[in-house]
Design a protein around this motif. Structure first.
Motif, short mmCIF file in Angstrom:
data_model
loop_
_atom_site.label_atom_id
_atom_site.label_comp_id
_atom_site.label_asym_id
_atom_site.label_seq_id
_atom_site.Cartn_x
_atom_site.Cartn_y
_atom_site.Cartn_z
N ILE A 15 34.27 65.71 74.07
CA ILE A 15 34.42 66.37 72.32
C ILE A 15 34.98 68.30 72.25
O ILE A 15 35.69 68.86 71.90
CB ILE A 15 33.04 65.96 71.74
CG1 ILE A 15 33.26 64.56 71.24
CG2 ILE A 15 33.32 67.11 70.23
CD1 ILE A 15 34.32 63.98 70.40
N THR A 47 37.83 68.74 74.10
CA THR A 47 39.25 68.82 73.24
C THR A 47 39.30 69.38 71.82
O THR A 47 39.80 70.08 71.81
CB THR A 47 39.21 67.34 72.15
OG1 THR A 47 37.93 67.22 71.55
CG2 THR A 47 39.17 66.38 73.62
N GLN A 48 37.95 70.76 71.65
CA GLN A 48 37.86 71.48 70.58
C GLN A 48 38.48 72.74 70.81
O GLN A 48 38.86 73.56 69.89
CB GLN A 48 36.55 71.67 69.92
CG GLN A 48 36.03 70.24 69.01
CD GLN A 48 34.19 70.11 69.05
OE1 GLN A 48 33.78 70.62 69.29
NE2 GLN A 48 34.74 69.47 67.75
N ALA A 90 43.47 66.98 59.82
CA ALA A 90 41.67 68.29 59.91
C ALA A 90 41.51 66.25 60.14
O ALA A 90 40.66 66.21 61.37
CB ALA A 90 41.42 68.34 59.13
N GLU A 91 41.49 65.01 59.73
CA GLU A 91 40.95 64.23 59.87
C GLU A 91 40.98 63.76 61.58
O GLU A 91 40.75 63.16 61.98
CB GLU A 91 41.16 62.85 58.68
CG GLU A 91 40.63 62.73 57.29
CD GLU A 91 40.66 61.76 56.33
OE1 GLU A 91 39.71 61.56 56.19
OE2 GLU A 91 41.93 61.86 56.51
N ARG A 98 43.06 64.91 63.58
CA ARG A 98 42.93 65.96 64.90
C ARG A 98 40.89 65.26 65.14
O ARG A 98 40.98 64.81 66.53
CB ARG A 98 42.56 67.29 64.70
CG ARG A 98 44.11 67.96 64.97
CD ARG A 98 43.47 69.47 64.42
NE ARG A 98 43.02 70.28 63.89
CZ ARG A 98 43.36 70.60 61.88
NH1 ARG A 98 44.65 70.38 62.71
NH2 ARG A 98 43.52 70.93 61.48
N ARG A 99 39.93 65.06 64.54
CA ARG A 99 39.01 64.70 64.39
C ARG A 99 38.91 62.90 65.34
O ARG A 99 38.36 63.04 66.34
CB ARG A 99 38.38 64.76 63.41
CG ARG A 99 38.10 66.11 62.84
CD ARG A 99 36.26 65.84 61.80
NE ARG A 99 36.86 65.50 60.61
CZ ARG A 99 37.17 66.11 59.60
NH1 ARG A 99 37.36 67.24 59.50
NH2 ARG A 99 37.44 65.21 57.98
N ARG A 107 40.17 63.79 68.67
CA ARG A 107 39.09 63.29 69.98
C ARG A 107 37.91 62.50 69.84
O ARG A 107 37.30 62.52 71.08
CB ARG A 107 38.82 65.45 68.89
CG ARG A 107 39.45 66.41 68.69
CD ARG A 107 38.49 67.70 68.93
NE ARG A 107 37.87 67.90 67.56
CZ ARG A 107 37.76 68.32 66.18
NH1 ARG A 107 39.88 69.30 66.68
NH2 ARG A 107 38.08 68.35 65.05
N GLU A 108 37.61 61.99 69.16
CA GLU A 108 36.66 60.83 69.25
C GLU A 108 37.14 59.95 69.96
O GLU A 108 36.06 59.39 70.92
CB GLU A 108 36.43 59.68 68.00
CG GLU A 108 35.02 59.55 67.72
CD GLU A 108 33.80 60.63 68.12
OE1 GLU A 108 33.03 60.29 68.58
OE2 GLU A 108 33.46 61.91 67.98
N ARG A 121 31.99 58.45 64.31
CA ARG A 121 32.21 58.80 62.94
C ARG A 121 32.97 58.37 62.02
O ARG A 121 33.64 57.29 61.15
CB ARG A 121 33.30 59.99 63.78
CG ARG A 121 33.62 60.77 65.20
CD ARG A 121 32.46 61.34 64.67
NE ARG A 121 32.90 62.27 63.56
CZ ARG A 121 33.28 63.48 63.64
NH1 ARG A 121 34.16 64.08 64.89
NH2 ARG A 121 33.79 64.70 62.35
N ASP A 174 32.24 59.07 59.00
CA ASP A 174 32.38 60.14 58.43
C ASP A 174 34.18 59.91 57.70
O ASP A 174 34.65 60.32 57.22
CB ASP A 174 31.87 61.20 58.65
CG ASP A 174 32.36 61.68 59.84
OD1 ASP A 174 32.78 61.51 61.07
OD2 ASP A 174 33.08 63.49 60.02
N ILE A 175 34.80 59.19 59.01
CA ILE A 175 35.60 59.12 58.48
C ILE A 175 36.39 57.72 58.62
O ILE A 175 35.29 56.84 59.50
CB ILE A 175 36.91 59.65 60.14
CG1 ILE A 175 36.27 61.55 60.36
CG2 ILE A 175 38.31 59.49 60.02
CD1 ILE A 175 36.78 60.94 62.13
#
Length: 883
Positions: free
Chosen positions: A410, A413-414, A444-445, A447-448, A451-452, A490, A492-493
């Protein structure tokens, strides 16, 4: 008929070890028993390259190595002594060095370049300011500050103009020259110069896919360049006027900024690279740009010389670097095979545990899978688990490896791979926009989520091919598992985003953008694994550092003998001519270092005890508590594995390891206080005679077991299914660490002398010189000579049959037969039996046998078993051939 080597010997070529130097040792390599020299890349690389992977010209031989003449003489010399040749090649990327004329043309002409299609550049990124430009992140500070300080200037040499900054030069777009030449024409009162300048400004913008227009533009540009060159050479007044215009441009920051804006590249602060690069790189190396080798004209241009050598017999085979970086590896290998049907082709494919090579038209991998299965069978599985518990107690950290690996992936990737994530996100935003149920997912979602999902992959990549609607069940399952794990991680997504991404990656949803996303995502997960796991997590999970090797799983506690045999039988059935190796230029530790560290799994409590004692003793040399116990556990294993080691080597290695770990310092953000404290701690340790004495005493206790591990894995490498490779210098004990430590000069004169002397010794004389490494040289020489004499005994038709031992230490025996003519007997877990074999016996096939390593002859009757104490009395392993 395929030109399969009997064995290979890897040579690292560079300007301190050239074609001439390699030619001088060819007779030694032949005498050793090697059949093929296996060279590092030697097409023209960037200046001062120490490895050759930074190619700048595929149609030239590296001048620093001796150029075409030196290569010709080298190849002739190999032929004279009877050695074949295998070459490491680099299809995935090129260096951005000035000598790369393709890239220079792209920087000069942008999308109008004849070579714009060569490179993997996104000419239409989401950021408007980077449209049709290439980001060049080389400045030491913010662009505006560098410009104001005079750190960016335009220079003229004859009729050529460049931008000079940060020690590098860059071309100037032809169109922008009208700015300089128009002003210069007024000063010189030259109508011709005015015409040339105006004509530069009228050069057309073209579609890079319209080859005819691109070539016409290139022709017109060259005509104008010829006219300008003539003016500069014939009219001094013109040169003076041009120089005046250039000086005025450099003196006016606003005018210079406007001029730079006209270029096809954007100069930027080096820190912008992580997030704003518009080209695919080799991992996170900004100076290595991805090639579009899937395009046939790119393949032909970059492989012309290699294919010529394969066709003429100069080369018998190639090792293909990083095929997972390619858009379509199967297409690439099929194209290469079609053009070189007889070549031995090996791919540097990193197979994770449980993964097998695809049915590519090649002979196999470069051997990381082999070295990991071999190391895994040498460790004590119970001891590894206990060592992990003791490490957690000592370091105060029991974080499991999968969690560390996930977090490090993670992080990479950031940071380092942020540009790649942004590029993928832009494509996926477009995909969502065309599906009304998913159009409200934000960038933004996305991208996250990208990465995940990438962090949840357990392998380097999948091989889905949208253009052929091709997806295998194993790829489908890996994608589904990764997406499901990501969704669980995640919460939160919105989970629908992960489901949608899964459907795109598994071709349930298709289209132009979907195809592009699938292919680029597959090129992305490899760098995530390499940079997040191998180059970071491997330096953070330290219970047994030997297991932290390329393609390995440090969370795996080793393999049973049965698992080792099952693996070898499958290799024989699928890739019988794969490469088998124990050390490469990329391994984290040389084979002998790993073999010694593996012994710690047999004595976990003893190592933990000595680590605690050394830690307590070392408090007197600590600057506060900067050298944490996790670093100490890692350091002490390194000391034990590589002893004896100089302060300089150890300090350099530990500094690199800790920067790679990115826990207390890093390459990007150095922690000077910590690094200074670490260097002082090492200096004090190696300057303390009491401490050094303890290190020597502990190493002496495990030295023999480590060497016996080494001899066993060396024998396995030469008799298991595959083609054995020997990394330069590894014919003697090699206690090298990760590069650049493993690129140190090799003393070939000493090895030549030892080989000559060894031929006059018997096995007892060889064993008496254990410290010099003669037993390893003895084993390698005899095994290679046997393979040269009897190639069929190790080929695809030579079966693999495990042999079973009985008795108290049966688990310490690893033995098998190849066909009817060769038997291999190795040993493991030497500390457990304390040198005694007791009643351990091995059942051998009946018949007359010769031990190639001792000269002993055996007559084995049906159902007869031989005592291991007798078989391995004179030499730690046995290589038997039917007499």
């Amino acid at each position: 008929m395929k030109r399969i080597p009997a064995s290979t010997y890897r040579l690292q070529l560079h300007k301190q070890f050239t074609f001439e130097d390699a030619g001088k040792i060819s007779d030694y390599l032949k005498e050793l028993g090697v059949s093929h020299v296996y060279s590092s890349p030697y097409l023209q690389a960037a200046p001062d390259s120490m490895h050759g992977y930074d190619v700048v010209d595929h149609r030239k031989v590296n001048e620093e190595l001796g150029g075409l003449e030196g290569h010709t003489q080298f190849s002739q010399r190999l032929g004279e002594v009877g050695l074949g040749q295998v070459l490491d090649i680099v299809p995935n990327h090129m260096s951005l060095a000035r000598q790369n004329r393709y890239w220079w043309d792209v920087l000069e002409n942008g999308m109008n370049s004849r070579y714009a299609g060569f490179f993997d550049v996104d000419w239409n990124p989401s950021e408007e300011r980077l449209r049709e430009k290439v980001l060049v992140p080389i400045l030491g500070d913010q662009y505006g500050r560098v410009l104001a300080a005079g750190g960016i200037v335009v220079k003229r040499s004859g009729s050529t103009f460049v931008v000079d900054t940060s020690g590098q030069t860059f071309p100037i777009s032809p169109e922008s020259l009208s700015t300089i030449l128009a002003r210069a024409a007024d000063y010189a009162r030259s109508d011709t110069l005015n015409f040339v300048g105006a004509s530069y400004g009228r050069l057309p913008s073209t579609d890079m896919n319209d080859r005819r227009t691109v070539l016409a533009r290139h022709r017109d540009k060259n005509v104008l360049q010829t006219l300008l060159d003539r003016l500069c050479n014939e009219e001094q007044g013109v040169c003076d006027a041009v120089d005046r215009a250039v000086r005025e441009l450099n003196a006016d920051p606003d005018a210079l900024d406007a001029f730079l804006t006209q270029q096809h590249y954007r100069l930027a602060y080096w820190k912008t690279a992580d997030q704003q690069l518009v080209y695919r790189r080799f991992f996170d190396v900004n100076t290595l740009i991805g090639l579009r080798v899937e395009r046939e004209f790119v393949f032909d241009e970059t492989h012309a010389l290699i294919l010529k050598w394969l066709k003429s017999g100069v080369l018998d085979g190639v090792r293909v670097d990083h095929p997972d970086g390619l858009r379509d590896p199967m297409q690439y290998f099929q194209r290469l095979r079609d053009r070189a049907p007889e070549a031995w082709i090996i791919g540097e494919k990193i197979l994770e545990p449980g993964e097998w090579l695809r049915d590519w038209p090649i002979e196999g991998t470069s051997g990381y899978d082999f070295l990991n299965i071999v190391l895994g069978v040498l460790v004590d599985r119970d001891g590894v688990e206990r060592l992990g518990e003791l490490c957690a107690e000592f370091a105060g950290d029991a974080t499991p490896f999968p969690a560390i690996a996930h977090d490090k992936k993670i992080a990479v990737t950031q940071e380092a791979l942020g540009s790649d994530v942004n590029r993928l996100a832009t494509i996926f935003v477009n995909i969502c926009e065309s599906h009304r149920e998913e159009r409200d997912f934000t960038r933004a979602e996305i991208r996250r989520a990208i990465r995940e999902v990438a962090a949840c992959f357990s392998v380097y990549r999948t091989y889905v091919v949208p253009d052929r609607n091709e997806i295998r069940e194993e790829d489908r399952k890996r994608i589904e598992r990764a997406c499901e794990s990501a969704k669980n991680n995640r919460t939160d997504i919105d989970g629908l985003l992960f489901d949608f991404m899964r459907d795109v990656l598994t071709l349930k949803i298709s289209g132009k953008d979907e195809t592009e996303f699938v292919q680029r995502f597959q090129q992305f997960t490899g760098p995530v694994m390499a940079k997040g796991v191998e180059d970071t997590a491997f330096y953070c999970f330290n219970r047994l550092t030997a297991l932290c090797e390329v393609g390995g799983d440090p969370d795996c506690g080793g393999f049973t003998v049965e698992a080792f045999h099952d693996y070898q039988r499958k290799v024989l059935a699928t890739t019988p001519y794969t490469m088998t190796t124990l050390s490469t230029h990329d391994t984290k530790r040389a084979d002998d270092v790993r073999a010694r560290i593996a012994v710690l799994s047999e004595i976990p409590h003893e190592f933990a005890s000595v680590a605690s004692r050394w830690s307590e003793y070392g408090r007197r040399y600590q600057l506060g508590d900067l050298i944490d116990t996790g670093t100490q556990w890692f350091l002490y294993q390194t000391l034990v594995g590589a002893w004896p080691i100089t302060q300089e080597r150890l300090t350099e290695y530990m500094l690199k390891a800790m920067r790679e770990a990115k826990e207390r310092t890093s390459w990007v953000s150095n922690n000077a206080e910590y690094e200074t404290a670490l260097g002082q701690y090492i200096e004090a340790m190696l300057g303390d005679t009491v401490w050094v004495g303890e290190i020597e005493a502990f190493v002496a206790k495990i030295l023999e077991a480590g060497r016996f591990n080494s001899l066993t894995q060396t024998l396995l490498k030469h008799t298991a299914p595959g083609v054995p490779d020997l990394y330069q210098g590894g014919e003697l004990w090699d206690l090298s660490l990760v590069d650049p430590d493993n690129r140190r000069p090799v003393d070939y004169e000493m090895r030549r002398a030892l080989l000559a002397e060894m031929k006059h010794l018997d096995v007892r004389g060889v064993m008496a010189r254990m410290d010099e490494g003669l037993p390893k040289l003895w084993l390698i020489h005899h095994a290679l000579c046997l393979r040269n004499e009897q190639r069929d005994w190790f080929g695809a038709e030579a079966s693999y049959e495990p042999l079973t031992a009985t008795g108290r230490h049966a688990e310490c025996v690893l033995a098998y037969a190849r066909g009817k003519n060769v038997v291999t007997v190795g040993q493991r877990l030497g500390m457990r039996r304390e040198g005694e074999w007791a009643d351990t016996r091995l059942k051998l096939p009946e018949g007359a046998w010769l031990n190639r390593l001792t000269g002993e002859r055996l007559e084995i009757e049906r159902a007869q078993e031989i005592a291991l104490s007798a078989l391995l009395m004179e030499f730690p392993v046995a290589l038997l051939t039917r007499n």
